[in-house]
Design an enzyme around this catalytic site. Structure first.
Site, PDB file in Angstrom:
ATOM      1  N   CYS A 410       3.604   8.308  10.648  1.00  0.00           N
ATOM      2  CA  CYS A 410       2.799   7.090  10.759  1.00  0.00           C
ATOM      3  C   CYS A 410       2.758   6.495  12.160  1.00  0.00           C
ATOM      4  O   CYS A 410       1.694   6.081  12.642  1.00  0.00           O
ATOM      5  CB  CYS A 410       3.259   6.050   9.737  1.00  0.00           C
ATOM      6  SG  CYS A 410       4.944   5.423   9.976  1.00  0.00           S
ATOM      7  N   HIS A 470       6.311   1.078   7.867  1.00  0.00           N
ATOM      8  CA  HIS A 470       5.068   1.832   8.021  1.00  0.00           C
ATOM      9  C   HIS A 470       4.302   1.203   9.174  1.00  0.00           C
ATOM     10  O   HIS A 470       4.303  -0.019   9.360  1.00  0.00           O
ATOM     11  CB  HIS A 470       4.230   1.791   6.739  1.00  0.00           C
ATOM     12  CG  HIS A 470       2.923   2.509   6.866  1.00  0.00           C
ATOM     13  ND1 HIS A 470       2.838   3.823   7.278  1.00  0.00           N
ATOM     14  CD2 HIS A 470       1.637   2.098   6.667  1.00  0.00           C
ATOM     15  CE1 HIS A 470       1.569   4.184   7.313  1.00  0.00           C
ATOM     16  NE2 HIS A 470       0.831   3.159   6.956  1.00  0.00           N
ATOM     17  N   ASP A 496      -5.952   2.197   9.483  1.00  0.00           N
ATOM     18  CA  ASP A 496      -4.755   3.024   9.311  1.00  0.00           C
ATOM     19  C   ASP A 496      -5.180   4.482   9.273  1.00  0.00           C
ATOM     20  O   ASP A 496      -5.918   4.910   8.385  1.00  0.00           O
ATOM     21  CB  ASP A 496      -4.030   2.645   8.022  1.00  0.00           C
ATOM     22  CG  ASP A 496      -2.636   3.254   7.935  1.00  0.00           C
ATOM     23  OD1 ASP A 496      -2.321   4.148   8.745  1.00  0.00           O
ATOM     24  OD2 ASP A 496      -1.860   2.844   7.046  1.00  0.00           O
ATOM     25  N   ASN A 536       2.300  -7.538   0.204  1.00  0.00           N
ATOM     26  CA  ASN A 536       2.518  -8.679  -0.686  1.00  0.00           C
ATOM     27  C   ASN A 536       2.683  -8.319  -2.152  1.00  0.00           C
ATOM     28  O   ASN A 536       2.640  -9.199  -3.008  1.00  0.00           O
ATOM     29  CB  ASN A 536       1.346  -9.667  -0.555  1.00  0.00           C
ATOM     30  CG  ASN A 536       1.788 -11.102  -0.739  1.00  0.00           C
ATOM     31  OD1 ASN A 536       2.959 -11.438  -0.583  1.00  0.00           O
ATOM     32  ND2 ASN A 536       0.862 -11.966  -1.091  1.00  0.00           N
ATOM     33  N   ASP A 538       4.410  -7.408  -5.712  1.00  0.00           N
ATOM     34  CA  ASP A 538       5.693  -7.643  -6.374  1.00  0.00           C
ATOM     35  C   ASP A 538       6.371  -6.300  -6.631  1.00  0.00           C
ATOM     36  O   ASP A 538       5.701  -5.288  -6.891  1.00  0.00           O
ATOM     37  CB  ASP A 538       5.488  -8.351  -7.713  1.00  0.00           C
ATOM     38  CG  ASP A 538       5.180  -9.831  -7.541  1.00  0.00           C
ATOM     39  OD1 ASP A 538       5.214 -10.320  -6.394  1.00  0.00           O
ATOM     40  OD2 ASP A 538       4.882 -10.484  -8.555  1.00  0.00           O
ATOM     41  N   GLU A 603       6.720 -16.913   1.322  1.00  0.00           N
ATOM     42  CA  GLU A 603       7.134 -16.348   0.040  1.00  0.00           C
ATOM     43  C   GLU A 603       7.655 -17.453  -0.891  1.00  0.00           C
ATOM     44  O   GLU A 603       8.442 -18.299  -0.484  1.00  0.00           O
ATOM     45  CB  GLU A 603       8.242 -15.317   0.254  1.00  0.00           C
ATOM     46  CG  GLU A 603       7.805 -14.094   1.038  1.00  0.00           C
ATOM     47  CD  GLU A 603       7.027 -13.100   0.183  1.00  0.00           C
ATOM     48  OE1 GLU A 603       6.700 -13.424  -0.972  1.00  0.00           O
ATOM     49  OE2 GLU A 603       6.744 -12.001   0.698  1.00  0.00           O
ATOM     50  N   GLU A 608       1.144 -19.198  -2.171  1.00  0.00           N
ATOM     51  CA  GLU A 608       1.335 -17.750  -2.255  1.00  0.00           C
ATOM     52  C   GLU A 608       1.240 -17.269  -3.702  1.00  0.00           C
ATOM     53  O   GLU A 608       0.615 -16.242  -3.997  1.00  0.00           O
ATOM     54  CB  GLU A 608       2.690 -17.390  -1.639  1.00  0.00           C
ATOM     55  CG  GLU A 608       2.954 -15.902  -1.498  1.00  0.00           C
ATOM     56  CD  GLU A 608       3.723 -15.323  -2.665  1.00  0.00           C
ATOM     57  OE1 GLU A 608       3.684 -14.094  -2.821  1.00  0.00           O
ATOM     58  OE2 GLU A 608       4.350 -16.094  -3.407  1.00  0.00           O
TER      59      GLU A 608
END
Length: 869
Positions: A410, A470, A496, A536, A538, A603, A608
């Site tokens: 990467c 990454h 990317d 972001n 979970d 967070e 959020e």
């Protein structure tokens, strides 16, 4: 009716840009075969008339011959035999009918020859004898004087590199004084070799001779700004909306009008093409950047950093982008052409489309692009990704061989992307996301881990993954294609090049507006949904319940993903700070700009949570699921057992280490009888378990209400060094099984990496461009085994001199032994005008890969002659 004559630049006997770096134009009897210089496919080189005394000129007859000859179609290059003396012919000069011409050319209709014009009459007319492109002045005005090619050294001709949206100076010299009252000039520009009638790809316009023209941002224009002797000096305006690429041009002069007929001469400047790139200094260009500090960093800085490791213990390596060195702009423009199928297209004007194509062409699965990705740990037939320390060598190797370079991961994909984007004027920076999620399923916007109890151990099944880090890129541009009255998406956009998931059938990602990622607008831009999950999502743990025979959500961690998102601070200089940092202890001496708040709100904040809930709902709708996504999903089952893993100290490679784990019964009444299993696993940074370094199991552990017990597990020196291909990344995993009730089972893990030693470099603090300097390099083997297969590689702002080479194999280094050498180096001329030069050095061996070092100095003015420091 009138007369039309076409001539190539007398300099064209020199094939300036052969090979794969450009279009590979070859000399044909002294004439370069470019867009203006080729013979029409229906024009026999044996029979076409040729005016005497005019080098490589030839006449075109008929209206369709005029247009098709001006921008002819490609044909095989054949060296013509000597041609007989030429007679002139007459052609009409009305405005050409492009469509009629195209049809006539395709149909192969024969155009009758017009009456001849006497040769002695032509000899009295005005001829263009040369064009001066004022390379130095134009390069300085366009902020392109840092390119090595703009000066023309090392035995290479100068190239004119222009940024769109501003004018440049051109002086045309004739064989006699130019008469403004009698003569007129037209300039013609065309993108690429082939002509296609398209106002975005070509232009033909008259030069204003009054000097009072005001340019329009979206239109080509030119005005006379000076006249001296046989020369006219023009200012030519390049619109801010033209496609980037290599443009050819011609000068057409109307030298006389006789009996209502124009006599027209056309001069084709085939010795040079003009490179036109993006312009972040121009307000009309979509890539305009008002912040000069960030513009200097993301366009003009040819050095940078790559951040890696874990968010708690960050490593940083200096990297040489070298976007101004010879061959890199050629490579960048070649890649843009290749990404668009070698067809000139107006899409090359859009930084949105160009940046997406760059992200696609840097990887190789779909288009034989620049880099082959390899995460296997086995790199035979190529170079280990950790060996690279600069982008230049990769791009030049690709241009030389025409084959994808082996291998990259990467950060290498990102670094090459940065070099290509900066070379074409697109502001770009490499960005590292720690604890980066890779979501592969289409059912939910989370990283799901399914666990199953097998005896005293917990087995895991997962298709999603969380990488320690990454690296991707951000490019800067306006987004009028997305903007609404209510929301603007201008600014940084994620692209990317690492081939992770397919988008529209190919491996590419972006551009996704960073502001859309932060606001959870996952349907805005390209692949914004994927980027949103990377920063972001979970992290949700599920247990395959033996009691209920179904999946039960046991834990939802909202703050596990997207940590310490980092890029290099806008210093505009080479990296000179520490090679490591511990963000948990506040050690952040790494010139690191934290971008986390650009990607998401704090967070756990109400904002959020609101955005995540809306994004999850939209994600399901986008994938055909209209079910409700509750704020918390299914409530995780409550348990009374808690695990805490102590942070691992800053341990150097080659040392043994011990991991400490605490298990606590958080209940207030019951006694829990448990089994504790501890493992230290070999693990890659991209979340692949490759083996077990150590394992301990403790049965029948009783924990009363509120009790806490500590356990340890040791890893020997030999086991710690067993898998260097994993780059000394580990995971400590603790599983606690409750014998009475599986609902109280607990699992926890901790990622960490051992710190590798640095390659030490030292040398003078200053030198001049003509100096040869000596830099001392040294390294000590920290392992208890010899280092074999050792090599070093150099990249950056210095040329190796004498026995010093860019890549060198060196002797084996015994346990605890040191190696040192003296590097003889001379500063490169590019980037011209920069006051510093930097060296990036990599050390590689079978037992200890990915060791880097850095060195930089300030340039001073030459005193006298060459010296050695």
């Amino acid at each position: 009716m009138g007369f039309f004559f076409r001539f190539n630049n007398p300099r064209n006997s020199r094939c300036r840009r052969g090979g794969s770096g450009r279009r590979g134009r070859r000399s044909q009897g002294g004439r370069l075969c470019g867009g203006f210089g080729r013979l029409p496919s229906y024009c026999s080189p044996n029979t076409r008339p040729r005016p005497s005394g005019c080098d490589e000129g030839f006449l075109l007859s008929g209206l369709s011959n005029f247009v098709s000859g001006l921008f002819p179609k490609p044909r095989p290059v054949v060296r013509p035999p000597p041609r007989p003396p030429v007679e002139e012919c007459e052609i009409p000069t009305e405005e050409p009918d492009w469509e009629q011409d195209k049809q006539e050319h395709v149909s192969g209709q024969t155009i009758p020859e017009e009456p001849e014009v006497k040769e002695e009459e032509l000899a009295t007319k005005l001829h263009v004898t040369g064009v001066d492109l004022h390379y130095a002045d134009n390069a300085k005005a366009h902020h392109t004087d840092m390119y090595a090619c703009s000066k023309g050294t090392e035995g290479k001709d100068a190239e004119l590199v222009l940024r769109r949206g501003q004018d440049f100076k051109m002086t045309i010299t004739f064989d006699r004084p130019y008469d403004i009252k009698k003569n007129d000039i037209k300039l013609m520009f065309n993108l690429g070799d082939d002509y296609k009638p398209n106002k975005g790809l070509n232009a033909c316009f008259k030069v204003d001779e009054t000097g009072a023209t005001k340019y329009k941002p979206k239109k080509w224009g030119a005005t006379v700004v000076g006249q001296k002797g046989n020369s006219l000096t023009l200012c030519v305006f390049v619109p801010a909306t033209v496609p980037i690429g290599e443009w050819e041009f011609a000068v057409q002069t109307i030298v006389d009008v006789k009996d209502g007929k124009n006599i027209i001469w056309q001069y084709n400047h085939t010795a040079d093409v003009i490179d036109i790139i993006f312009n972040p200094w121009c307000k009309e260009d979509w890539v305009y950047m008002e912040d000069d500090v960030w513009r200097t960093e993301t366009v003009l800085n040819d050095n940078g950093t790559q951040y890696y490791g874990t968010y708690k213990k960050v490593g940083v390596a200096a990297w040489a982008y070298n976007q101004f060195n010879y061959g890199i702009l050629d490579a960048a423009l070649h890649l843009v052409r290749k990404a668009f199928g070698f067809q000139a297209t107006p899409a090359m004007a859009s930084p949105v489309k160009v940046s997406r194509k760059i992200a696609q062409i840097i990887n190789s699965p779909d288009d034989d692009g620049v880099l082959v990705g390899n995460w296997s740990g086995k790199y035979s037939g190529g170079v280990a990704p950790s060996t690279w320390v600069g982008s230049e060598k990769i791009l030049l190797q690709y241009m030389k061989t025409g084959k994808p370079v082996r291998y990259g991961q990467c950060w290498v994909f990102s670094a090459v992307t940065t070099a290509v984007c900066r070379a074409i004027g697109l502001p770009c920076r490499s960005v590292t996301n720690f604890s980066s999620a890779h979501n592969t399923d289409m059912s939910r916007l989370s990283i799901d881990i399914i666990r199953r109890q097998v005896g005293n151990k917990t087995e895991e099944v997962k298709h999603d993954s969380v990488w320690n880090f990454h690296v991707w890129n951000e490019v800067y541009m306006r987004r009028p294609d997305l903007n609404t009255d209510a929301m603007k998406y201008d600014g940084w956009q994620v692209i990317d090049a690492t081939p992770q998931e397919r988008s529209d059938g190919v491996f590419v990602c972006g551009p996704a507006p960073v502001v859309a990622v932060k606001e959870g607008l996952i349907d805005v831009g390209d692949d914004t949904c994927f980027v949103y999950a990377e920063v972001n999502a979970d992290k949700v743990e599920w247990m395959n319940s033996n009691r209920l025979n179904e999946l039960v959500e046991t834990k939802r961690i909202r703050n596990a993903i997207g940590k310490c998102i980092s890029t290099h601070q806008p210093t505009g200089k080479p990296y000179v700070s520490s090679s490591t940092g511990n963000l948990m202890s506040g050690d952040d001496r790494m010139e690191r700009e934290d971008l986390t708040k650009c990607y998401k709100y704090d967070e756990g904040s109400a904002k959020e949570k609101e955005i995540y809930k809306a994004a999850e709902r939209k994600f399901r709708l986008m994938n055909g699921d209209d079910g409700d996504a509750t704020e918390d999903g299914d409530k995780p089952q409550a348990g009374n057992l808690d695990i805490e893993i102590e942070e691992i100290d800053d341990i150097t490679v080659g040392s043994p280490f011990t991991c400490k784990v605490k298990v606590k019964n958080t209940g207030s009444k019951s006694v829990r009888r448990t089994c504790v299993n501890l493992r230290v696993l070999y693990k890659t940074y991209f979340d692949a378990i490759t083996g077990v370094a150590a394992e301990e199991t403790v049965d029948n552990v009783e924990l009363g209400a509120g009790d806490c017990k500590e356990f340890t597990i040791d890893v020997t020196r030999e086991e710690a060094c067993k898998k260097p291909e994993d780059e000394f990344n580990f995971e400590v995993k603790a599983d606690v099984t409750c014998m009475e009730d599986e609902r109280h089972n607990a699992t926890k893990d901790l990622d960490f990496r051992l710190r590798r030693p640095d390659l030490k470099l030292s040398g003078p603090a200053t030198c001049s461009l003509s100096d040869t300097i000596k830099v001392e390099a040294s390294f000590t083997n920290p392992l208890s085994v010899p280092l074999t297969g050792c090599s070093v590689s150099l990249a950056g702002g210095f040329e190796p001199v004498g026995i010093t080479k860019e890549t060198m194999d060196i002797r084996n280094i015994g346990p605890g032994k040191s190696w040192s050498t003296t590097l003889n180096l001379c500063p490169k001329e590019a980037p011209r005008g920069a006051t510093a030069r930097a060296l990036c050095m990599g050390f590689d061996s079978k037992e200890l890969p990915d060791i880097t070092g850095k060195f930089s100095l300030e340039l001073v003015e030459e005193v006298t002659g060459k010296s050695t420091k």
